[in-house]
Scaffold this active site. Structure first.
Site, mmCIF file in Angstrom:
data_model
loop_
_atom_site.group_PDB
_atom_site.id
_atom_site.type_symbol
_atom_site.label_atom_id
_atom_site.label_comp_id
_atom_site.label_asym_id
_atom_site.label_seq_id
_atom_site.Cartn_x
_atom_site.Cartn_y
_atom_site.Cartn_z
ATOM 1 N N GLU A 203 -107.621 46.648 16.628
ATOM 2 C CA GLU A 203 -108.643 46.107 15.725
ATOM 3 C C GLU A 203 -109.714 47.145 15.405
ATOM 4 O O GLU A 203 -110.559 46.921 14.529
ATOM 5 C CB GLU A 203 -109.298 44.861 16.353
ATOM 6 C CG GLU A 203 -110.368 45.119 17.389
ATOM 7 C CD GLU A 203 -109.839 45.568 18.738
ATOM 8 O OE1 GLU A 203 -110.651 45.903 19.620
ATOM 9 O OE2 GLU A 203 -108.602 45.587 18.912
ATOM 10 N N GLY B 179 -110.724 42.581 28.205
ATOM 11 C CA GLY B 179 -111.708 42.063 29.145
ATOM 12 C C GLY B 179 -112.064 43.091 30.192
ATOM 13 O O GLY B 179 -111.469 44.166 30.260
ATOM 14 N N ASN C 212 -110.740 51.681 25.460
ATOM 15 C CA ASN C 212 -111.788 51.339 26.420
ATOM 16 C C ASN C 212 -111.145 50.680 27.623
ATOM 17 O O ASN C 212 -110.947 49.477 27.651
ATOM 18 C CB ASN C 212 -112.825 50.399 25.791
ATOM 19 C CG ASN C 212 -113.791 49.850 26.831
ATOM 20 O OD1 ASN C 212 -113.971 50.431 27.892
ATOM 21 N ND2 ASN C 212 -114.395 48.712 26.537
ATOM 22 N N GLY D 212 -110.386 51.286 32.197
ATOM 23 C CA GLY D 212 -110.466 52.080 33.416
ATOM 24 C C GLY D 212 -109.250 51.950 34.297
ATOM 25 O O GLY D 212 -109.163 52.598 35.344
ATOM 26 N N CYS E 217 -105.187 45.637 25.708
ATOM 27 C CA CYS E 217 -106.011 46.192 26.782
ATOM 28 C C CYS E 217 -105.803 45.425 28.087
ATOM 29 O O CYS E 217 -104.736 45.515 28.675
ATOM 30 C CB CYS E 217 -107.480 46.217 26.349
ATOM 31 S SG CYS E 217 -108.458 47.435 27.259
ATOM 32 N N HIS F 29 -106.955 49.580 21.259
ATOM 33 C CA HIS F 29 -107.560 48.517 20.447
ATOM 34 C C HIS F 29 -107.182 48.657 18.978
ATOM 35 O O HIS F 29 -107.860 49.370 18.219
ATOM 36 C CB HIS F 29 -109.079 48.529 20.613
ATOM 37 C CG HIS F 29 -109.534 47.964 21.916
ATOM 38 N ND1 HIS F 29 -109.899 46.644 22.065
ATOM 39 C CD2 HIS F 29 -109.637 48.535 23.137
ATOM 40 C CE1 HIS F 29 -110.230 46.425 23.327
ATOM 41 N NE2 HIS F 29 -110.077 47.560 24.002
#
Length: 384
Positions: free
Chosen positions: A357, A243, A312, A314, A272, A355
């Site tokens: 996936e 998210g 992905n 931050g 994540c 990730h």
């Protein structure tokens, strides 16, 4: 007018740096955090990934749009990014799966873009200065001063809870998946599926696909779900999803994870943001990375074992804040030695910062889904 007649869009950063370019996608003005993704493929999956909500994404690969757009590759129903920054876009969509022209899709979805800028210079600037807020505008009536004034109103990502913007409002069940999910990575289809609760902090469709492909029946609950909401459905495992935003600001998710840890009976798997929330619930702390990890080739590993991962994020877990008597760091990001995966010693709780996936990216880490269902299978044998 802030640019000459040969230009039709501008990207202005909060430190005063600006780039003139050409407008594509929707016409308008949009602000947000400017980040960059180094992947060579998967622009559609990136654009529709809810983890990018509120951001302006820069693609370092020099051309996007080559394969057009098709509904099967979306990670959510609509684009999540606020704006796109690229060197150039393809005017030709060359793929048999293409359903709509890339530029037209962005117009339909009201995504503002700027092309024709030197993305190498921009990315180098972000790497040296750190992540910056920015504003893209294709409204030639606005001056630099007016844009800069609007940009100052754009919130900083630190302390920002964006999960409420992307989570589902109602629960729903996923018991079958698109045919793509049942690929060569699947070993068997369960006749007695594992009953999983997935907490939606901004979950990607491909994560649901992989859970189903590994034999799970998934009920997705909103991010505001309580421990009673979860336990009332008698799950065999709980998944904490990816998210957007600052994980430390997702109070409801951290509270739920703490209660799941106290309950101790259910395997918990976080990816994540879900991994970060698990770490926070275990007493750890997170911090904002200078410019984040966003790409398809990040090496992660430990003790000589490496897997290439899609990433992905931050924010990251602070390794020194994790109780080494309770928590084991199972992988580091080998580029900067940040925490890439954790597990709780002698408990069925684990998380990965990357990730597994993929979508897009390599399949090296898909085994984490198998580890999750193995923990559930072990619990089944114990309960039985």
């Amino acid at each position: 007018m802030f640019f000459d007649t040969e230009c039709s869009a501008i990207l202005l950063l909060e430190d005063g740096t600006y780039f003139e370019g050409i407008s594509f996608g929707a016409v308008g003005t949009i602000s947000g955090e400017v980040v960059f993704n180094t992947g060579m493929t998967g622009y559609q999956e990136v654009i529709t990934d809810p983890s990018y909500y509120g951001q302006l994404i820069t693609f370092t690969y020099p051309e996007i749009g080559n394969t057009g757009v098709n509904p099967e590759d979306n990670e959510s129903l609509h684009p999540s990014v606020k704006g796109l920054i690229t060197r150039q876009i393809s005017n030709v969509s060359s793929n048999w799966r293409n359903k709509i022209d890339f530029d037209q899709w962005l117009k339909n979805e009201n995504v503002v873009g700027i092309r024709g800028i030197d993305t190498r210079v921009l990315v180098r600037h972000l790497r040296e200065s750190g992540t910056l807020n920015g504003i893209i505008s294709s409204d030639s009536s606005l001056t630099i001063t007016e844009l800069f004034s609007d940009l100052k109103k754009s919130p900083n990502m630190s302390g920002l809870n964006l999960v409420d913007k992307v989570t589902t409002k109602d629960s729903f069940k996923v018991i079958s998946s698109c045919p793509v999910a049942f690929d060569k990575r699947i070993k068997n289809i369960k006749t007695n599926p594992y009953k999983i609760i997935a907490i939606d902090f901004g979950i990607k469709k491909s994560i649901l696909d992989r859970l189903v492909a590994h034999g799970c029946e998934v009920t997705v609950l909103p991010a505001s779900a309580s421990i009673s909401d979860v336990l009332d459905l008698s799950p065999e495992g709980v998944f904490l999803s990816n998210g957007p935003g600052d994980p430390a600001a997702v109070d409801s998710g951290i509270k739920l994870a703490k209660e799941l840890i106290k309950y101790e009976k259910l395997p918990v798997f976080g990816i994540c943001l879900g991994h970060q929330i698990l770490g926070l619930a275990l007493g750890g702390k997170t911090f904002k990375l200078s410019y984040g990890h966003r790409g398809l080739n990040h090496p992660c590993g430990l003790n000589g074992k490496v897997e290439i991962t899609s990433q992905n994020h931050g924010f990251a877990l602070n390794s020194e804040s994790l109780n080494s008597e309770r928590i084991k760091i199972t992988r580091f990001n080998l580029n900067d030695q940040t925490v890439a995966a954790i597990s709780v010693i002698d408990k069925p709780f684990f998380g990965v910062q990357y990730h597994p996936e993929a979508s897009p990216g390599p399949h090296d880490a898909d085994h984490h889904f198998n580890h999750f269902v193995t923990l559930i299978e072990e619990r089944r044998r114990f309960v039985d």
